[in-house]
Design an enzyme around this catalytic site. Structure first.
Site, PDB file in Angstrom:
ATOM      1  N   ARG A 185       0.807  -1.231   0.000  1.00 20.33           N
ATOM      2  CA  ARG A 185       0.000   0.000   0.000  1.00 20.33           C
ATOM      3  C   ARG A 185       0.838   1.277   0.000  1.00 20.33           C
ATOM      4  NH1 ARG A 185      -4.354   1.482   2.795  1.00 20.33           N
ATOM      5  NH2 ARG A 185      -3.683   3.516   2.109  1.00 20.33           N
ATOM      6  N   ASP A 212     -13.609  -1.624   0.480  1.00 18.84           N
ATOM      7  CA  ASP A 212     -14.136  -0.924   1.651  1.00 18.84           C
ATOM      8  C   ASP A 212     -15.625  -0.693   1.437  1.00 18.84           C
ATOM      9  OD1 ASP A 212     -13.211   0.489   4.297  1.00 18.84           O
ATOM     10  OD2 ASP A 212     -14.721   1.772   3.393  1.00 18.84           O
TER      11      ASP A 212
HETATM   12  O1  1CP Z   1      -5.202   3.733   5.004  1.00 18.53           O
HETATM   13  C1  1CP Z   1      -5.877   3.228   5.904  1.00 18.53           C
HETATM   14  O2  1CP Z   1      -5.883   3.638   7.058  1.00 18.53           O
HETATM   15  C2  1CP Z   1      -6.757   2.109   5.494  1.00 18.53           C
HETATM   16  C3  1CP Z   1      -7.392   1.348   6.612  1.00 18.53           C
HETATM   17  C4  1CP Z   1      -8.567   0.566   6.049  1.00 18.53           C
HETATM   18  C5  1CP Z   1      -8.545  -0.743   5.542  1.00 18.53           C
HETATM   19  C6  1CP Z   1      -7.373  -1.689   5.446  1.00 18.53           C
HETATM   20  C7  1CP Z   1      -9.878   1.061   5.877  1.00 18.53           C
HETATM   21  C8  1CP Z   1     -10.330   2.424   6.214  1.00 18.53           C
HETATM   22  N1  1CP Z   1     -10.655   0.081   5.282  1.00 18.53           N
HETATM   23  C9  1CP Z   1      -9.874  -1.037   5.071  1.00 18.53           C
HETATM   24  C10 1CP Z   1     -10.290  -2.275   4.382  1.00 18.53           C
HETATM   25  C11 1CP Z   1     -11.571  -2.890   4.771  1.00 18.53           C
HETATM   26  N2  1CP Z   1     -12.681  -2.230   5.236  1.00 18.53           N
HETATM   27  C12 1CP Z   1     -11.877  -4.256   4.642  1.00 18.53           C
HETATM   28  C13 1CP Z   1     -10.892  -5.201   3.995  1.00 18.53           C
HETATM   29  C14 1CP Z   1     -10.921  -6.608   4.161  1.00 18.53           C
HETATM   30  C15 1CP Z   1     -10.529  -7.142   5.539  1.00 18.53           C
HETATM   31  O3  1CP Z   1     -11.407  -7.184   6.439  1.00 18.53           O
HETATM   32  O4  1CP Z   1      -9.433  -7.591   5.716  1.00 18.53           O
HETATM   33  C16 1CP Z   1     -13.191  -4.426   5.114  1.00 18.53           C
HETATM   34  C17 1CP Z   1     -13.999  -5.711   5.240  1.00 18.53           C
HETATM   35  C18 1CP Z   1     -13.676  -3.154   5.484  1.00 18.53           C
HETATM   36  C19 1CP Z   1     -15.043  -2.883   5.942  1.00 18.53           C
HETATM   37  C20 1CP Z   1     -15.298  -1.634   6.697  1.00 18.53           C
HETATM   38  N3  1CP Z   1     -14.889  -0.344   6.425  1.00 18.53           N
HETATM   39  C21 1CP Z   1     -16.164  -1.557   7.806  1.00 18.53           C
HETATM   40  C22 1CP Z   1     -16.906  -2.752   8.361  1.00 18.53           C
HETATM   41  C23 1CP Z   1     -15.996  -3.587   9.206  1.00 18.53           C
HETATM   42  C24 1CP Z   1     -15.685  -3.019  10.578  1.00 18.53           C
HETATM   43  O5  1CP Z   1     -14.500  -2.906  10.879  1.00 18.53           O
HETATM   44  O6  1CP Z   1     -16.632  -2.771  11.340  1.00 18.53           O
HETATM   45  C25 1CP Z   1     -16.231  -0.237   8.236  1.00 18.53           C
HETATM   46  C26 1CP Z   1     -17.012   0.325   9.397  1.00 18.53           C
HETATM   47  C27 1CP Z   1     -15.417   0.528   7.364  1.00 18.53           C
HETATM   48  C28 1CP Z   1     -15.193   1.978   7.390  1.00 18.53           C
HETATM   49  C29 1CP Z   1     -13.746   2.265   7.557  1.00 18.53           C
HETATM   50  N4  1CP Z   1     -12.845   2.204   6.540  1.00 18.53           N
HETATM   51  C30 1CP Z   1     -11.582   2.453   7.024  1.00 18.53           C
HETATM   52  C31 1CP Z   1     -11.690   2.691   8.431  1.00 18.53           C
HETATM   53  C32 1CP Z   1     -10.550   3.015   9.341  1.00 18.53           C
HETATM   54  C33 1CP Z   1     -13.055   2.560   8.755  1.00 18.53           C
HETATM   55  C34 1CP Z   1     -13.677   2.678  10.152  1.00 18.53           C
HETATM   56  C35 1CP Z   1     -13.780   4.110  10.574  1.00 18.53           C
HETATM   57  C36 1CP Z   1     -14.576   4.289  11.871  1.00 18.53           C
HETATM   58  O7  1CP Z   1     -14.046   3.945  12.947  1.00 18.53           O
HETATM   59  O8  1CP Z   1     -15.731   4.744  11.799  1.00 18.53           O
END
Ligand code: 1CP
Length: 344
Positions: free
Chosen positions: A41, A77
């Site tokens: 990344r 995502d």
């Molecule tokens: O640059 C970075 O910081 C990227 C971090 C990151 C990653 C690796 C984000 C930002 N999203 C992801 C990938 C991701 N998101 C996956 C990949 C597959 C895996 O699980 O390995 C998945 C399934 C998600 C799904 C996701 N995105 C959810 C549902 C799952 C959960 O954790 O509850 C949610 C709520 C998100 C929103 C999101 N995207 C990223 C973040 C840090 C967040 C959460 C923000 C918050 O706290 O509200």
């Protein structure tokens, strides 16, 4: 159709069939804690990575290679389909999804047009690549649940309890229902793209639905989650429904129509069995923070999750929420081995 891995341990457990051991995969297994992920990344914004098929393929495969988990989760995502239809939304490093301008009026909501497969060609391509690379390991496709997507759009970014979102839900029900209806259709289309390209199961992450009371969930969210699961019934792939802090909602989240209900770490699995109607498998639910403790602490806790999980009609071992960024990947390797060796 599920042709790639019909007999996998993961799919069997989702369908409540006998398995030699509980299958295991981890939410957020791809990304954050893996050094090979950081390398892949480097200098690449998150949403650009999510639109680059070779990178999606590589990152999705990384945890499968390293941990030998029983299922891969597609690297993407929940905001990808929103960006794909033109919503001004980005993922800010260390923060999460942030919108340029919160969506709060009827005009704003009018932007939420239906998603077409052509809007996300990189998803179709990456799923196709992954199916041939993964062989017998099933691929889980996913999308955000309607409350969680609405939360980011209305509040404008991450929030502890999504107060602006809940106030729209209470005070402007017509706007709310219009928005939820559009989000349910976008989510359905995004999941269908992944299934048609070959994903073997889907997970709906309504991560923040736990901020609602049971009655409000029932009135304002359930019809839309149900619409999504109903639309996917004909695809005949297991459907998983997950949220955080949803102990009070487990029964109704099962009623929405999933085959598997995900449980966070707050409710023991044998208690979750009592809260969810018969005919469902459960997924979960080791506290992700336990993985920051020494192995001597992790091992008995994981065995306890497995013991309680045996009371369910089917059990998929997972964490109660995502892998924490500071987790030592070697602990996940050991945990995967433990779950595999523990048998049924
Ligand atoms: O640059 C970075 O910081 C990227 C971090 C990151 C990653 C690796 C984000 C930002 N999203 C992801 C990938 C991701 N998101 C996956 C990949 C597959 C895996 O699980 O390995 C998945 C399934 C998600 C799904 C996701 N995105 C959810 C549902 C799952 C959960 O954790 O509850 C949610 C709520 C998100 C929103 C999101 N995207 C990223 C973040 C840090 C967040 C959460 C923000 C918050 O706290 O509200």
């Amino acid at each position: 159709m599920t042709v790639s891995a019909p007999e996998s341990v993961f799919l069997r457990a989702c369908r409540r069939r006998p398995v030699p051991h509980a299958p295991v995969w981890y939410m957020r297994q791809a990304g954050r804690s893996l050094p090979e992920y950081q390398k892949a990344r480097a200098n690449m914004p998150m949403l650009k990575a999510c639109a680059t098929p070779d990178l999606i393929t590589e990152i999705t495969l990384q945890p499968v290679r390293r941990y030998h988990v029983d299922a891969a989760i597609f690297f993407s995502d929940i905001v990808v389909p929103l960006r794909a239809i033109g919503v001004g939304i980005d993922i800010k490093p260390g923060v999460g999804p942030v919108v340029d301008k919160p969506i709060r009026s009827a005009t704003d909501i009018g932007q939420l047009r239906p998603l077409q497969p052509d809007d996300v060609p990189y998803v179709t391509q990456a799923v196709g690549n992954l199916i041939s690379e993964l062989g017998a390991t099933p691929l889980i496709g996913f999308a955000g649940g309607p409350f969680t997507l609405a939360g980011y759009l209305i509040d404008g970014g991450p929030s502890k309890n999504f107060e602006v979102t809940r106030s729209m839900m209470f005070g402007q029900p017509d706007l709310w229902h219009d928005m939820m209806s559009r989000l349910a259709d976008i989510t359905t289309a995004f999941l269908q793209v992944q299934v048609e390209a070959g994903a073997s199961a889907v997970q709906l992450f309504d991560s923040w639905a736990g901020s609602l009371s049971l009655d409000d969930y029932r009135t304002s969210v359930l019809p839309y989650s149900r619409r999504i699961f109903d639309a996917l019934a004909a695809a005949d792939v297991p459907r998983i429904h997950f949220g955080v802090g949803t102990g009070e909602l487990l029964g109704v989240m099962g009623e929405a129509g999933a085959d598997v209900v995900g449980v966070d770490w707050r409710v023991p699995l044998d208690e979750a069995v009592r809260r969810v109607e018969p005919g469902k498998a459960l997924q979960g639910n080791l506290d992700p923070a336990v993985l920051l403790a020494p192995w001597d602490v992790i091992r008995p806790r994981a065995l306890e999750v497995l013991r309680r999980g045996r009371t369910a009609e089917g059990h998929i071992f997972n964490l109660g929420h995502g892998v924490l960024p500071q987790t030592d990947p070697d602990m996940l390797t050991r945990l995967t081995e433990l779950v595999h060796e523990a048998g049924q």
